[in-house]
Structures are given as C-alpha cells and as structure tokens.
Scaffold this motif. Structure first.
Motif, mmCIF file in Angstrom:
data_model
loop_
_atom_site.group_PDB
_atom_site.id
_atom_site.type_symbol
_atom_site.label_atom_id
_atom_site.label_comp_id
_atom_site.label_asym_id
_atom_site.label_seq_id
_atom_site.Cartn_x
_atom_site.Cartn_y
_atom_site.Cartn_z
ATOM 1 N N GLY A 88 1.016 -0.987 -0.028
ATOM 2 C CA GLY A 88 -0.153 0.046 0.469
ATOM 3 C C GLY A 88 1.023 0.949 -0.414
ATOM 4 O O GLY A 88 1.848 0.871 -0.070
ATOM 5 N N CYS A 89 0.547 2.412 0.809
ATOM 6 C CA CYS A 89 1.438 3.236 0.397
ATOM 7 C C CYS A 89 1.671 3.755 2.359
ATOM 8 O O CYS A 89 -0.159 3.920 3.217
ATOM 9 N N PRO A 108 -4.692 1.508 1.790
ATOM 10 C CA PRO A 108 -4.338 0.562 0.450
ATOM 11 C C PRO A 108 -3.834 1.749 -0.961
ATOM 12 O O PRO A 108 -3.476 0.799 -1.880
ATOM 13 N N ASN A 109 -4.287 2.685 -0.123
ATOM 14 C CA ASN A 109 -4.152 3.519 -1.953
ATOM 15 C C ASN A 109 -3.444 5.156 -1.525
ATOM 16 O O ASN A 109 -3.523 5.663 -0.321
ATOM 17 N N ARG A 110 -3.287 5.834 -2.771
ATOM 18 C CA ARG A 110 -2.376 6.497 -1.991
ATOM 19 C C ARG A 110 -3.488 8.215 -1.214
ATOM 20 O O ARG A 110 -2.892 9.012 -0.533
ATOM 21 N N GLU A 112 -5.855 7.766 0.415
ATOM 22 C CA GLU A 112 -6.853 7.569 1.586
ATOM 23 C C GLU A 112 -5.205 7.863 3.148
ATOM 24 O O GLU A 112 -5.366 8.037 3.815
ATOM 25 N N CYS A 141 4.181 4.691 -2.593
ATOM 26 C CA CYS A 141 3.526 3.541 -2.720
ATOM 27 C C CYS A 141 4.483 2.485 -3.414
ATOM 28 O O CYS A 141 5.360 2.973 -3.578
ATOM 29 N N ASN A 144 2.320 -3.028 -5.875
ATOM 30 C CA ASN A 144 1.035 -3.311 -5.433
ATOM 31 C C ASN A 144 0.278 -2.727 -5.380
ATOM 32 O O ASN A 144 -1.284 -3.089 -4.720
ATOM 33 N N ALA A 145 0.084 -1.567 -4.959
ATOM 34 C CA ALA A 145 -0.961 -0.662 -4.047
ATOM 35 C C ALA A 145 -2.250 -0.524 -4.877
ATOM 36 O O ALA A 145 -2.259 -0.259 -6.255
ATOM 37 N N GLY A 146 -2.935 -0.575 -4.525
ATOM 38 C CA GLY A 146 -4.459 -0.183 -5.465
ATOM 39 C C GLY A 146 -4.888 1.176 -5.354
ATOM 40 O O GLY A 146 -4.232 1.680 -5.525
#
Length: 146
Positions: A88-89, A108-110, A112, A141, A144-146
């Motif tokens: 994630g990030c 899991p994402n930048r 957030e 991140c 493999n981050a969402g």
C-alpha cells in the motif's frame, strides 16, 4: 508503397518497444517470502522550516526498506523512520506554522494515506494559536498498491 511499408513496420516496432519499456515495473520490486512488498519513509527534522526525507519501497522486508530509507535520509544520528507500509501507501504531513509536528497515514491507496496524514496535521484556528491545514511532506506507494 514500399516506403510506406517500412514506415509502418518502423512504427509497429517502436510501439512494441515502448510497450515493453512502459510495461516494465520498478527494478527494485521484489516481494518477500510472504509475497508482500514493504516500504518505509525516514524523516530528518532540521528545524521548523526544513526537513529531509527518503522513501524506500518495493522491498521484501521492513528491515531492508528501513535500512535503505535511513541510509539516504541525511544525518543518521537524527534521522528516524516516520512510517512503514506494506502492500500500500504511506504519507507524512506536518502542521503549518511554527513548532511543526509530523503525522502519518497508511492505506491501500495514496489518496487515503495522504488524507489520514493531512487530517492529523490539520489545526483549527483558535484565539490562542494559529491554525491551518496540514502540509504534505511526502507520500509513496509499493508497486502493488490499489
């Protein structure tokens, strides 16, 4: 007609090469034995107005990510890991104004991760202290981050 065929062949070859180059992931991306990618962000606070930071991500373990983040952060005596993240990030933000304080977020994402860090750094205005929005210092991140 023959010249057009060469141009078309040249364009097709260039397109395929560009696809290979763009499609390649980060060279350092190597999942650990658990199949996960790890990252760390190190911060060095010089004073209220300046800082130095380094991020290491796409590592097979936190130990390796920490080591790389700290190695290139600045003065090793004062540099510290501010945030660690996996698959994630991670983000770091600071309060505005004097006597800055640092806050972090992981997600899991930048978007957030940055939202969490900035929410912590936000200071509402009051009669006794100057308030204001947080200032994003850095966000990174894993591949493999969402």
């Amino acid at each position: 007609m023959f010249a057009m065929g060469k141009v078309a062949l040249g364009l097709a070859t260039a397109s395929m090469l560009a696809g290979v180059i763009v499609g390649a992931g980060p060279a350092s991306a190597e999942a650990g034995p658990d199949g996960r990618l790890y990252g760390s962000i190190a911060i060095l606070e010089y004073d209220n107005d300046t800082e130095d930071w380094n991020a290491a991500y796409n590592y097979p373990s936190w130990a390796e990510a920490d080591r790389d983040a700290l190695d290139d952060c600045g003065d090793p005596q004062y540099c510290h890991i501010a945030v660690r993240f996996v698959d994630g990030c991670g983000a770091v933000a600071k309060t505005s104004g004097s006597n800055a304080r640092y806050f972090w977020g992981t997600a899991p994402n930048r978007f957030e991760a940055e939202r969490q860090a900035l929410a912590g750094a936000f200071r509402p205005s009051s009669m006794s202290a100057a308030g204001g929005p947080g200032i994003l210092v850095v966000s990174k991140c894993t591949g493999n981050a969402g």
